[in-house]
Design a protein around this motif. Structure first.
Motif, PDB file in Angstrom:
ATOM      1  N   PRO A  77     -24.369   6.518  11.473  1.00  0.00           N
ATOM      2  CA  PRO A  77     -23.330   5.703  11.638  1.00  0.00           C
ATOM      3  C   PRO A  77     -23.425   5.287  13.148  1.00  0.00           C
ATOM      4  O   PRO A  77     -23.902   5.768  14.209  1.00  0.00           O
ATOM      5  CB  PRO A  77     -22.343   6.850  11.608  1.00  0.00           C
ATOM      6  N   ASP A  78     -22.827   4.080  13.231  1.00  0.00           N
ATOM      7  CA  ASP A  78     -22.529   3.264  14.647  1.00  0.00           C
ATOM      8  C   ASP A  78     -21.315   3.772  15.161  1.00  0.00           C
ATOM      9  O   ASP A  78     -20.329   3.222  14.881  1.00  0.00           O
ATOM     10  CB  ASP A  78     -22.578   1.766  14.169  1.00  0.00           C
ATOM     11  N   LEU A 131      -9.329   7.865   5.995  1.00  0.00           N
ATOM     12  CA  LEU A 131     -10.167   8.670   5.425  1.00  0.00           C
ATOM     13  C   LEU A 131     -11.646   7.873   5.622  1.00  0.00           C
ATOM     14  O   LEU A 131     -11.748   6.706   5.708  1.00  0.00           O
ATOM     15  CB  LEU A 131     -10.024   8.532   3.832  1.00  0.00           C
ATOM     16  N   ILE A 132     -12.376   8.749   6.303  1.00  0.00           N
ATOM     17  CA  ILE A 132     -13.688   8.466   6.780  1.00  0.00           C
ATOM     18  C   ILE A 132     -14.943   9.221   5.941  1.00  0.00           C
ATOM     19  O   ILE A 132     -14.690  10.409   5.715  1.00  0.00           O
ATOM     20  CB  ILE A 132     -14.094   8.791   8.306  1.00  0.00           C
ATOM     21  N   TYR A 133     -15.717   8.520   5.151  1.00  0.00           N
ATOM     22  CA  TYR A 133     -16.834   9.362   4.423  1.00  0.00           C
ATOM     23  C   TYR A 133     -18.035   9.254   5.110  1.00  0.00           C
ATOM     24  O   TYR A 133     -18.468   8.179   5.451  1.00  0.00           O
ATOM     25  CB  TYR A 133     -16.856   8.708   2.942  1.00  0.00           C
ATOM     26  N   ILE A 134     -18.701  10.369   5.307  1.00  0.00           N
ATOM     27  CA  ILE A 134     -19.719  10.556   5.848  1.00  0.00           C
ATOM     28  C   ILE A 134     -20.763  11.406   4.873  1.00  0.00           C
ATOM     29  O   ILE A 134     -20.263  12.496   4.441  1.00  0.00           O
ATOM     30  CB  ILE A 134     -19.888  11.329   7.330  1.00  0.00           C
ATOM     31  N   LEU A 138     -13.340   4.198   5.418  1.00  0.00           N
ATOM     32  CA  LEU A 138     -14.241   3.793   6.380  1.00  0.00           C
ATOM     33  C   LEU A 138     -15.365   4.677   5.957  1.00  0.00           C
ATOM     34  O   LEU A 138     -15.453   5.845   5.642  1.00  0.00           O
ATOM     35  CB  LEU A 138     -13.818   4.062   7.679  1.00  0.00           C
ATOM     36  N   PHE A 139     -16.549   3.727   5.751  1.00  0.00           N
ATOM     37  CA  PHE A 139     -17.856   4.419   5.354  1.00  0.00           C
ATOM     38  C   PHE A 139     -19.072   3.535   5.863  1.00  0.00           C
ATOM     39  O   PHE A 139     -18.697   2.261   6.019  1.00  0.00           O
ATOM     40  CB  PHE A 139     -18.015   4.629   3.803  1.00  0.00           C
ATOM     41  N   CYS A 140     -20.302   3.838   5.835  1.00  0.00           N
ATOM     42  CA  CYS A 140     -21.312   3.329   6.621  1.00  0.00           C
ATOM     43  C   CYS A 140     -22.324   3.025   5.489  1.00  0.00           C
ATOM     44  O   CYS A 140     -23.380   3.887   5.328  1.00  0.00           O
ATOM     45  CB  CYS A 140     -21.656   4.174   7.948  1.00  0.00           C
ATOM     46  N   PRO A 141     -22.646   1.879   4.846  1.00  0.00           N
ATOM     47  CA  PRO A 141     -23.566   1.532   3.768  1.00  0.00           C
ATOM     48  C   PRO A 141     -24.707   1.441   4.620  1.00  0.00           C
ATOM     49  O   PRO A 141     -24.967   1.004   5.805  1.00  0.00           O
ATOM     50  CB  PRO A 141     -23.069   0.320   3.558  1.00  0.00           C
ATOM     51  N   PRO A 142     -26.227   1.830   3.842  1.00  0.00           N
ATOM     52  CA  PRO A 142     -25.880   2.038   2.519  1.00  0.00           C
ATOM     53  C   PRO A 142     -25.702   3.804   2.262  1.00  0.00           C
ATOM     54  O   PRO A 142     -26.175   4.434   3.021  1.00  0.00           O
ATOM     55  CB  PRO A 142     -27.515   1.901   1.951  1.00  0.00           C
ATOM     56  N   THR A 143     -24.723   3.823   1.268  1.00  0.00           N
ATOM     57  CA  THR A 143     -24.307   5.152   1.080  1.00  0.00           C
ATOM     58  C   THR A 143     -23.729   5.104  -0.407  1.00  0.00           C
ATOM     59  O   THR A 143     -24.034   4.368  -1.271  1.00  0.00           O
ATOM     60  CB  THR A 143     -23.296   5.407   2.024  1.00  0.00           C
TER      61      THR A 143
END
Ligand SMILES: Cc1ncc(COP(=O)(O)O)c(C=O)c1O
Length: 368
Positions: free
Chosen positions: A136-137, A150-153, A105-110
């Motif tokens: 992030p929401d 796996l969560i990318y921040i 999971l990740f939050c574009p734009p990234t």
């Protein structure tokens, strides 16, 4: 008559479909001024001291690990060194994600490699668009955690330049406890070191922090990055890493970059880039083609133009290479500009200024 065999038919289906990450070097260009890869503009001076190239290197060179642990304020067993932070992303995917079952999971734009790495291994991707100020929401994350391993921040985030609010980071770490790994990508943290999340490693065994020598340490060509995590996570990653991930000259130079002198030099570089960044932000804000200069905690600035295509192409033709972000979610008319040397910043401003005047003149002739 034999028919020509298409070798592509042997490749895995997801690889056939894969659009590879378009790194700055792959995109090409004929530049004098490279402002598209968030590198430091001047090559640092190092001499090789290790001549034992007949021998395989250590898998995890002890001096490099010890020095990075000292620099980050951690224990050596909490540090892994790899072929750039990009390899760390790949290792995390391989260790934690089962193809066909798990998701990232990740939050574009990234940063683009989270997606490419998941795609390469056939892992589902949950892309939850960032909300206001590219934060992030949290509700969306909470509602989409099923199968996520796996969560990318990315904080500070590439390409937007902002930090992720620490309260939000904490919420994500709480939501994912006992369920998923949270990888906070701190590739640019040296430009705002007070915002590192390393102090939380003791509270959250599922926290992983990614670091690199490619940015403030001015060593993008060295290909050296670090993972900071619990000793258990590092041990898992060591199971899948290549036997000799770091060439002897790489370990040699990385060790030198992490001495007290090396770290002091890095901090001087950061001060210089931060000062050039202020200059650039101030000057860009004066230009008519510029619609918005977003705040930045990094060595790059995201800029919204009235017509980004013209700016990108005109500067490209003049040998000033920027990074086009127009295809990224929510970044219409945006370009990312690396903060270079003072001279490079001045040349960039003057090129956009000239284009602004030219565009103004054309408008006036069309609508006198
Ligand atoms: C956010 C982010 N993470 C990771 C990387 C990769 O770093 P490395 O050069 O150490 O592979 C980059 C490189 O641009 C980046 O911007």
């Amino acid at each position: 008559m034999s028919t020509v065999f298409d070798i592509n038919s042997l490749a895995r289906e997801n690889i056939r479909k894969l659009i590879p990450y378009m790194s700055a070097r792959r995109l090409g260009g004929n530049g004098d001024i490279w402002l598209n890869a968030n590198e430091y503009p001047i090559a640092p001076d190092f001499q090789l001291t290790e001549n034992t190239l007949n021998r395989y290197p250590e898998c995890q060179p002890a001096t490099v690990i010890q020095r990075y642990a000292n620099y980050a304020g951690l224990k050596p067993e909490q540090v892994l060194v790899s072929r750039g932070a990009d390899e760390s992303i790949e290792l995390l995917t391989r260790v934690f994600c089962e193809p066909g079952r798990d998701a990232v999971l990740f939050c574009p734009p990234t940063y683009g490699m989270y997606s490419v790495s998941a795609e390469t291994f056939g892992i589902e991707q949950k892309k939850l668009p960032a909300g206001t100020n590219w934060q992030p929401d949290i509700t969306a994350i909470e509602n989409n955690l099923d199968h996520v391993k796996l969560i990318y921040i990315c904080s500070p985030n590439n390409p937007t330049g902002n930090l992720i609010d620490p309260t939000t980071l904490r919420q994500i770490l709480e939501l994912s406890r006992n369920r998923a790994i949270v990888a906070i990508d701190e590739a640019y943290i040296e430009f705002c070191p007070q915002h590192t999340s390393t102090r939380w490693l003791q509270d959250y065994p599922h926290l992983v922090i990614l670091r690199t020598l490619s940015k403030a340490f001015a060593l993008a060509g060295l290909r050296c990055g670090f993972t900071l995590a619990s000793a258990d996570i590092i041990a898992l990653m060591l199971k899948v890493i290549a036997p000799y991930p770091l060439a002897t000259p790489v370990a040699d130079i990385a060790a030198q970059a992490l001495t007290e002198t090396g770290i002091r030099t890095m901090r001087n570089r950061v001060a210089e880039i931060v000062s050039n960044r202020s200059y650039l932000q101030q000057e860009l804000n004066k230009l008519t083609l510029v619609e918005n200069v977003f705040p930045s905690e990094t060595n790059y600035i995201l800029v919204k133009f009235t017509d980004a295509e013209i700016v990108f192409k005109t500067l490209w033709e003049q040998g000033i290479i920027l990074r086009d972000q127009r295809k990224q979610l929510g970044l219409e008319n945006c370009l990312r500009i690396t903060v270079g040397s003072q001279n490079e910043c001045e040349q960039l401003v003057s090129a956009i200024n000239a284009l602004s005047s030219q565009t103004q003149q054309i408008k006036e002739t069309e609508h006198p």
